[in-house]
Design a protein around this motif. Structure first.
Motif, PDB file in Angstrom:
ATOM      1  N   HIS A   1       1.527  -0.296 -32.554  1.00  0.00           N
ATOM      2  CA  HIS A   1       0.862   0.502 -33.597  1.00  0.00           C
ATOM      3  C   HIS A   1       1.495   0.211 -34.964  1.00  0.00           C
ATOM      4  CE1 HIS A   1      -0.988   4.177 -35.389  1.00  0.00           C
ATOM      5  NE2 HIS A   1       0.106   4.112 -36.128  1.00  0.00           N
ATOM      6  N   GLU A   2       2.804   0.110 -34.993  1.00  0.00           N
ATOM      7  CA  GLU A   2       3.473  -0.206 -36.266  1.00  0.00           C
ATOM      8  C   GLU A   2       3.114  -1.613 -36.729  1.00  0.00           C
ATOM      9  OE1 GLU A   2       4.953   2.018 -38.133  1.00  0.00           O
ATOM     10  OE2 GLU A   2       4.431   3.436 -36.552  1.00  0.00           O
TER      11      GLU A   2
ATOM     12  N   HIS B   1      -0.092  -1.579 -38.496  1.00  0.00           N
ATOM     13  CA  HIS B   1      -0.003  -1.199 -39.908  1.00  0.00           C
ATOM     14  C   HIS B   1       0.265  -2.425 -40.772  1.00  0.00           C
ATOM     15  CE1 HIS B   1      -0.552   3.053 -40.200  1.00  0.00           C
ATOM     16  NE2 HIS B   1       0.274   3.292 -39.197  1.00  0.00           N
TER      17      HIS B   1
ATOM     18  N   GLU C   1      -4.885   5.482 -39.126  1.00  0.00           N
ATOM     19  CA  GLU C   1      -4.180   5.701 -37.863  1.00  0.00           C
ATOM     20  C   GLU C   1      -5.071   5.342 -36.674  1.00  0.00           C
ATOM     21  OE1 GLU C   1      -1.073   6.066 -37.855  1.00  0.00           O
ATOM     22  OE2 GLU C   1      -1.108   6.242 -40.039  1.00  0.00           O
TER      23      GLU C   1
ATOM     24  N   LEU D   1       5.011   7.857 -36.492  1.00  0.00           N
ATOM     25  CA  LEU D   1       3.990   6.821 -36.561  1.00  0.00           C
ATOM     26  C   LEU D   1       3.351   6.756 -37.937  1.00  0.00           C
ATOM     27  CD1 LEU D   1       2.125   7.148 -33.149  1.00  0.00           C
ATOM     28  CD2 LEU D   1       4.144   5.845 -33.685  1.00  0.00           C
ATOM     29  N   ALA D   2       3.834   7.570 -38.884  1.00  0.00           N
ATOM     30  CA  ALA D   2       3.350   7.395 -40.241  1.00  0.00           C
ATOM     31  C   ALA D   2       3.842   6.040 -40.702  1.00  0.00           C
ATOM     32  CB  ALA D   2       3.899   8.489 -41.147  1.00  0.00           C
ATOM     33  N   GLN D   3       3.032   5.377 -41.481  1.00  0.00           N
ATOM     34  CA  GLN D   3       3.441   4.041 -41.896  1.00  0.00           C
ATOM     35  C   GLN D   3       4.754   4.117 -42.654  1.00  0.00           C
ATOM     36  OE1 GLN D   3       0.775   1.989 -44.379  1.00  0.00           O
ATOM     37  NE2 GLN D   3       1.999   0.134 -44.327  1.00  0.00           N
TER      38      GLN D   3
HETATM   39 ZN   LIG Z   1       0.475   4.871 -38.018  1.00  0.00          ZN
END
Ligand SMILES: [Zn+2]
Lengths: 344, 163
Positions: free
Chosen positions: A218-219, A222, A259, A291-293
């Protein structure tokens, strides 16, 4: 009273562009069934960028110099009508000032706070440790990636995303993940030009190998879909449209949609949507939004709480598919551009 | 393939629908788009208010009649009007008068009156044909009125003062 009438055409142009863009995208969602998240995130980015470009072109006097094509909405004539009525002018100015105030309080102020030097000093003091699990996960992701796509690569030297007319190809550039000793649950990508995935030991002990791999994918997404560098550009575009409530809405939708887009990209690479869903659930249940960028973006973090349920549902219920070809994105963005060009 | 074709079609249709809706709203409230340049009309009533109010002269030489013979107006790029008086004389060289408000590059498109454009081009009046006079005045409502005549200068002054 100060004369604000000269502002009217600029505010009206930007507001109509922003509103029309949102209406257009809303209709697209409705009439085309459903839009893949990666496509929607790309469209939202253009939806933010095009009105800003139009505003800059007009400020430089470049739109009136080239009156090409039919005009749908005559901004100058509507501005005259608005300027003739104190009520209408007051409403437009209050709406714009309100949007600027909300943007400032909810988005710019938290960002400035996070840049406060004490906090970044604290972060530099964090202890770095060695752990092979994130590296193994990244290796797995790279291997799966070559199975999914023959043209892109996850290496430690490439940075750009490129596309061919038939399929997106992605290049993800990341340095080896950094593991930080911390009891906080924390996984994010940091850095503008040479981004790095940063992960805390608490996350390592919480997630099993599959979940860890899905989260790191997931990262990587981004970095593939929109790096911190792209995010910086989007922030500039936001600032140009500080007075536009529609841009505020579009930006928030983009933050949420990103997301979903990254989840779908990660599922495509790892083929482990259940593992990602379970990782998201574990991290959320542990009462931390991650998981926030960028962990500096608290608004993004808050938006994630709201979308967590939506993300898990999308992961479990949507089939894993390869990202769309670029053709539809180019086609629809061109249509949107033409539509907005009609308002000038 | 069928799916993506459907998506392309619905996107096209939806965008076209928006184009039609926006265009209709704009035309409904603001009227048709004004054409660029000068438009000749048959009567003063046909000149839209946005072009400016046409002034009726108090004084006219005896050989001239009202209503005017030629009436032009323009909304874009700049609003304005020009009229030429009707000549009630059979004499071929009898004098005439042009009255108007706007001096810009687009005057050359004023039908058969190319000399008008020459005459009004900057520096104003210097390129008028022999025997033509160019006069202007500022009205109380801050409008500039122009008079172009091949009567004597005195007649021209009387006409412009009567506007
Ligand atoms: Zn994310």
């Amino acid at each position: 009273m100060q004369d604000f009438t000269w502002l009217t055409p600029y505010l009206l142009l930007n507001l109509s562009h922003g509103l029309l863009g949102l209406i257009w995208l809303g209709g697209l969602r409705r009439w085309t069934g459903s839009l893949p998240a990666i496509l929607e995130a790309s469209l939202l980015r253009w939806l933010l960028a095009l009105p800003a470009i139009a505003l800059i072109l007009r400020s430089l006097g470049l739109t009136t110099a080239t009156p090409a094509g039919p005009v749908l909405i005559r901004i100058d004539d509507w501005s005259k009508i608005i300027n003739q009525s104190e009520l209408a002018l007051g409403a437009l100015l209050s709406l714009s000032a309100g949007a600027a105030l909300v943007t400032f309080i909810q988005e710019i102020l938290p960002l400035l706070k996070k840049m406060y030097p004490n906090i970044s000093k604290n972060r530099q003091r964090l202890e770095v440790t060695q752990n092979s699990r994130p590296h193994l996960a990244l290796e797995n992701i790279t291997r799966s990636y070559f199975k999914s796509s023959s043209t892109g690569a996850i290496t430690d030297r490439s940075i750009t995303r490129s596309w061919s007319p038939h399929a997106w190809t992605w290049k993800v550039r990341t340095r080896a993940p950094k593991v930080i000793v911390s009891t906080d649950l924390w996984i994010a990508t940091e850095g503008l030009f040479f981004p790095q995935i940063i992960i805390s030991t608490a996350v390592l002990s919480l997630l099993n190998d599959d979940e860890l791999e899905a989260s790191i994918a997931h990262e990587c997404a981004h970095l593939a879909i929109g790096s911190n560098f792209v995010l910086g550009w989007i922030w500039l575009i936001r600032l140009v449209q500080l007075f536009n409530p529609a841009a505020l809405v579009a930006f928030r939708e983009l933050v949420e949609c990103r997301e979903l887009a990254c989840d779908s990209w990660a599922s495509w690479i790892t083929r482990k949507p259940e593992a990602l869903a379970s990782a998201i659930k574990k991290l959320t249940d542990a009462n931390y939004v991650t998981l926030a960028q960028s962990s500096r973006d608290t608004h993004a973090a808050r938006a994630e709480i709201r979308t967590t349920a939506q993300r898990i549902q999308a992961l479990l219920e949507t089939d894993v598919t390869a990202p769309d070809s670029a053709i539809f994105l180019i086609f629809s963005t061109a249509l949107l551009g033409g539509l907005l060009w009609g308002i000038r | 393939m069928g799916n993506s074709l459907r998506r392309v079609l619905s996107t096209l249709l939806w965008t076209a629908g928006l184009v039609l809706t926006l265009g209709s709203i704009d035309r409904l409230f603001l009227g048709p788009i004004a054409p660029n340049g000068w438009i000749r009309v048959a009567s003063i009533d046909a000149v839209p208010a946005a072009a400016g109010k046409i002034k009726t002269p108090n004084y006219f030489p005896a050989t001239l009649g009202w209503p005017p013979e030629k009436i032009f107006y323009q909304l874009k790029p700049h609003p304005g009007w020009w009229i030429s008086a009707k000549v009630n004389s059979d004499e071929p060289n009898s004098g005439t008068v042009w009255i108007g408000t706007l001096v810009d590059d687009s005057l050359s498109s004023l039908g058969d009156s190319n000399f008008l454009a020459d005459c009004l081009s900057i520096p104003q009046g210097l390129r008028c044909p022999e025997g033509w006079y160019f006069l202007s005045k500022q009205t109380p409502d801050n409008q500039t009125l122009y008079v172009l005549t091949n009567f004597s200068k005195q007649e021209g002054i009387r006409i412009i003062e009567g506007l």
